[in-house]
Design a protein around this motif. Structure first.
Motif, short mmCIF file in Angstrom:
data_model
loop_
_atom_site.label_atom_id
_atom_site.label_comp_id
_atom_site.label_asym_id
_atom_site.label_seq_id
_atom_site.Cartn_x
_atom_site.Cartn_y
_atom_site.Cartn_z
N LEU A 142 35.75 41.68 35.55
CA LEU A 142 37.11 41.52 35.64
C LEU A 142 37.76 42.88 34.35
O LEU A 142 38.91 43.18 34.61
CB LEU A 142 37.18 40.37 34.27
CG LEU A 142 38.16 39.80 34.40
CD1 LEU A 142 39.44 39.37 35.79
CD2 LEU A 142 38.17 38.54 33.54
N ALA A 195 41.76 38.41 40.77
CA ALA A 195 41.04 38.23 39.09
C ALA A 195 41.96 36.82 38.17
O ALA A 195 40.77 36.36 37.49
CB ALA A 195 41.33 39.84 38.58
N VAL A 200 36.36 36.27 40.37
CA VAL A 200 36.68 37.66 39.79
C VAL A 200 35.28 39.12 40.81
O VAL A 200 35.49 40.15 40.81
CB VAL A 200 35.80 37.80 38.32
CG1 VAL A 200 34.82 39.35 37.34
CG2 VAL A 200 36.72 36.59 37.59
N SER A 216 37.92 40.46 43.24
CA SER A 216 38.73 41.26 42.36
C SER A 216 37.83 42.62 42.61
O SER A 216 37.90 44.12 43.09
CB SER A 216 38.96 40.55 41.00
OG SER A 216 40.38 41.93 39.90
#
Lengths: 95, 797
Positions: free
Chosen positions: B364, B416, B421, B424
């Motif tokens: 993240l 995100a 996550v 992302s």
């Protein structure tokens, strides 16, 4: 190098390249029948149907394959042979 | 003889005969397992293993590693089965041969064949049928293997997508969990590293020093080896202005050399630390990753500096301001560092089997950081302020790149924020890697453009050597540059595209398979296209054309020069050979390329009407050209006049003939006009041409003298033909003069004008010497009436 020499060496290199790569030829199959024949060629598990017109030669598998004929006949080939098909049977031609 | 002895002998012979027969019967049976049994024995175990694998896969519970392993095992099984069956091929042929040797089966009504032959026939056919079944089993095995491999692929893909699209809650509890776990994890890692360093100091200091020593030696050796390259770089770098090609070479080679050098040194360090036993469990992996990351970052720094050159605008390869270059370099390094740290930490977490939530946290953070860096980059002004007027608010960025960057930023940020996550992180990672690959490919294209630019090759030492030793002109060198640039482009594509595809999840064998198909042949709607064949067709075409030129030249040199044919004929033969050669090259080339001409015939048939009308004139010209070659109404070098143009025939081409008029104008006449209209050729039969010189003499001159004088002017002129003889023609009792014409032939019409002029000079001279007057136009004026003064004056005369 003189001009003709250059020409000749280029030509020679070209032919050598041609020969080298034409050595990697596939297997040739001739349909000696009077009607067309539908083959099933299996290469590494993938089946393809190939229809060959009468008295025509085709190039098939270069690495080895199974070939099945409509009559139920099947044969295995290495990929370097010359084969003829007639009346539902394979004949390997000796060069 | 003794009757018991002969009986014994008979029994012995009978036993021997039986034994022989039994042995022969055995050999007919080929004792032991027959062909079909052995075939089956080869295939059976493989089939069983395949079925076992199938059960495992169908359960859909395997992880990525197991799936990959099974996939390659499947591939191996398919190959193994095939190889085993192929080994039996000669025996199978043998079997067919034996069957063929059997006498033909008797028809209805004919005596039946013997029991032996019937049994043999039955046995052979049985073995054959079973062998075919075994072969079919092997084929089915290969098909099943392929299907299973596809299933594995599907499963892997699905798993990948599922894992990417995992959504995680990012609430306070998750963050609390991370903050709880983190100290323990850090302590674990630092503990291991601390222990390791302590143990080195205590136990293995010598090993460490050996390793460091070896590394230093390697560094020094490299430094020496690379000296000539450094000197070359300095030499080129010291010049004031650089061609684009030199700029790129200067950017790349030092980067690769230094980056490679650092990589080698660090690699040596890693290897020697391992060799001298300095490493502990897990430490080697950690150190390996660390050194790899350092090497990678140094390489990226060198590459970006070489491209952006913040301090030297003249060496920069991207068109940005100094400020932008410095900014972009820092930002690019930031991205590289974030990415490297992310990977390093993730590997650590995996190595120490730490909590998964830590991975999520790290992913993240790194994704968001990368997104932030991208935002800063996008807001950097690339071009100077004044130029912005044309670029409508993109601050010098290429619009496509600009929007792509924003798309990536938003994708990373939003996925995100919403908890995706892994997605992302995936996007951020893809951006970095794909972006790097694309940037490298772009540089490759820049390089090829620089190579092909005017004068690029000429500015290098290589080019200068070529021009000195081989006398290559600048034009030639530019052509060579073009060739190299094409090769560079091909190289960039051939390397870049597969790497991109691999990066995006393509499989190695799929990519290779596709590439191979592209080259060896694939079908597009019934037409088989194969790049290799087309390439060969081109090579064959070029070779035959080159061969034609050679043959033309040899023919001209060795054969035609020994004949007495004139230049025109020789030219015709040479051209004819040329056309033949091109035709041959075309036919062979097309058939090599594998084009099925019957397909083309259909299309050609449909278009032929239109083509026929359109190409009428061209074909007309072409055929006329051929007729001209054969019949030779005109030859190269003749003076002809066609349709009002008169001049030398300079070249006879396929479509038209080139004339050069005496005013040095080129007149290009279609061949059809030469054939279909009247053509005057001054040199068709011989080179003679008639000259007619008109001269008038005054009334009252001695006409015989005039004739003699006129003929006399030609006497000493060797250019005048004596046969047909010169002739003086008394043309007319003209209005002002007695008109004569001196008619004669000049041997070579090229002398026409000169002879005419010389003869006129001679005539004028001769007339003056002989007092022959060339009168002006004269009129007698009779006055019937008029002024008395004039009447008187005339009366007196």
């Amino acid at each position: 190098m003189t001009r003709p020499g250059q020409y000749i060496s280029v030509l020679a290199a070209g032919f050598a390249a041609l020969l080298a790569t034409s050595a990697a030829n596939a297997m040739s199959l001739l349909n000696s029948d009077t009607s067309e024949v539908a083959l099933t060629v299996t290469v590494d598990g993938i089946r393809t149907e190939v229809v060959v017109a009468p008295n025509t030669t085709v190039q098939v598998c270069d690495k080895g394959c199974f070939i099945a004929l409509p009559g139920g006949e099947m044969a295995v080939f290495k990929g370097t042979e010359n084969v003829s098909v007639q009346g539902g049977k394979f004949t390997i031609l000796e060069n | 003889m003794n009757p018991s002895k002969s009986l014994l002998r008979f029994i012995l012979i009978a036993i021997v005969g039986l034994a022989v027969w039994a042995v022969q019967a055995q050999t007919v049976n080929n004792g032991g397992p027959n062909l079909a049994d052995r075939l089956n024995a080869s295939v059976q175990p493989i089939t069983e293993r395949l079925s076992a694998i199938e059960k495992e896969i169908v359960g859909n519970t395997l992880n990525e590693q197991a799936l990959t392993a099974l996939s390659s095992e499947l591939s191996g099984l398919s190959q193994e089965a095939f190889q085993k069956i192929v080994q039996f091929q000669p025996e199978l042929r043998d079997l067919d041969f034996q069957i063929g040797r059997l006498p033909p089966k008797p028809a209805e009504g004919e005596p039946e064949e013997s029991a032996d032959i019937a049994t043999q026939r039955e046995r052979l056919f049985d073995i054959r049928a079973k062998s075919i079944i075994a072969i079919k089993d092997a084929e089915i095995l290969s098909v099943r293997s392929r299907q299973l491999r596809n299933t594995v692929l599907e499963q892997r893909r699905t798993r990948f997508v599922q894992s990417i699209l995992q959504q995680r809650r990012l609430g306070s509890e998750q963050f609390k969990e991370v903050f709880d776990e983190a100290p323990g994890a850090i302590a674990q890692v630092t503990g291991v590293m601390g222990n390791w360093i302590a143990s080195i100091v205590r136990f293995n200091l010598s090993g460490l020093f050996l390793a460091l020593g070896l590394t230093t030696i390697a560094a020094m050796v490299l430094y020496r080896i690379l000296r000539p390259l450094r000197r070359w770089a300095d030499r080129i770098g010291s010049e004031e202005t650089l061609s684009a090609l030199h700029k790129i070479m200067l950017a790349f080679f030092p980067t690769v050399i230094w980056g490679g050098g650092v990589a080698i040194v660090l690699g040596t360090l890693h290897a020697s630390l391992g060799y001298f036993g300095v490493y502990r469990l897990r430490v080697d992996i950690i150190m390996g990753n660390l050194l790899l990351a350092i090497a990678g970052l140094i390489f990226v720094w060198l590459l970006i500096t070489a491209i952006l050159k913040p301090k030297r605008a003249d060496r920069r390869m991207a068109n940005v301001t100094d400020y932008a270059a410095a900014r972009l370099r820092r930002l690019a390094m930031a991205v590289a560092v974030i990415y490297a740290v992310d990977i390093f930490v993730t590997e650590l977490i995996e190595l120490f089997s730490l909590s998964v939530s830590l991975t999520v946290f790290v992913s993240l953070i790194s994704s968001l950081l990368i997104a932030i860096v991208m935002v800063v980059a996008v807001f950097t002004r690339l071009n100077p302020y004044e130029a912005d007027a044309q670029r409508s608010g993109f601050r010098g960025w290429n619009p496509i790149v600009y929007w792509l960057l924003w798309a990536c930023i938003l994708a990373i940020a939003f996925s995100a924020v919403f908890g995706y996550v892994r997605l992302s992180r995936f996007i951020a990672g893809q951006f970095v890697v794909t972006g790097s690959i694309l940037a490298t490919m772009y540089l490759g294209f820049l390089t090829s453009r620089a190579i092909s630019s005017h004068g690029a090759i000429a500015s290098t030492r290589f080019g200068q050597r070529l021009s000195e030793q081989r006398g290559f002109t600048d034009f030639r060198l530019d052509q060579i540059g073009l060739l190299f640039s094409i090769l560079t482009n091909i190289l960039v594509l051939v390397v870049g595209i597969p790497v991109l595809l691999l990066q995006w999840g393509g499989r190695q064998d799929e990519i290779f398979g596709a590439a191979k198909a592209l080259f060896t042949g694939f079908s597009v709607g019934g037409v088989e296209i194969s790049l290799t064949r087309i390439l060969f067709a081109l090579i064959v075409f070029v070779l035959i054309v080159a061969g034609t030129r050679l043959v033309q030249r040899w023919f001209e040199g060795k054969i035609l020069s020994r004949t007495h044919l004139d230049a025109g004929v020789k030219n015709s033969i040479r051209s004819g050979l040329g056309y033949l050669g091109y035709f041959l090259a075309g036919v062979v080339g097309i058939s090599w390329a594998g084009f099925n001409l019957s397909n083309l015939a259909l299309i050609a048939g449909a278009l032929s009407v239109g083509i026929g009308f359109g190409l009428q004139n061209i074909v007309n010209n072409f055929v006329s050209g051929i007729i001209m070659l054969i019949e030779r109404p005109i030859k190269v070098g003749d003076i002809i006049n066609v349709g009002g143009a008169e001049g030398f025939v300079r070249k006879i081409n396929v479509r038209a003939t080139e004339l050069e008029t005496f005013d040095r104008q080129s007149v290009i006449i279609p061949n059809s006009e030469v054939i279909n209209t009247s053509v005057g050729n001054w040199m068709h039969v011989d080179h003679m041409r008639r000259i007619i010189i008109r001269v008038g003499v005054a009334y009252g001159s001695d006409v015989e003298l005039v004739r003699d004088v006129l003929l006399g002017t030609l006497n000493n002129d060797s250019r005048v033909a004596s046969h047909p003889a010169a002739f003086v023609y008394f043309a007319d009792f003209g209005a002002s003069s007695l008109d004569f014409e001196l008619r004669f032939f000049v041997r070579d019409l090229m002398d026409l004008i000169v002879v005419e002029t010389d003869t006129r000079f001679a005539i004028d001279k001769a007339f003056r010497e002989n007092n022959i007057e060339i009168p002006f136009p004269q009129t007698d004026l009779h006055l019937r009436s008029g002024f008395p003064v004039i009447k008187e004056a005339i009366k007196g005369k």
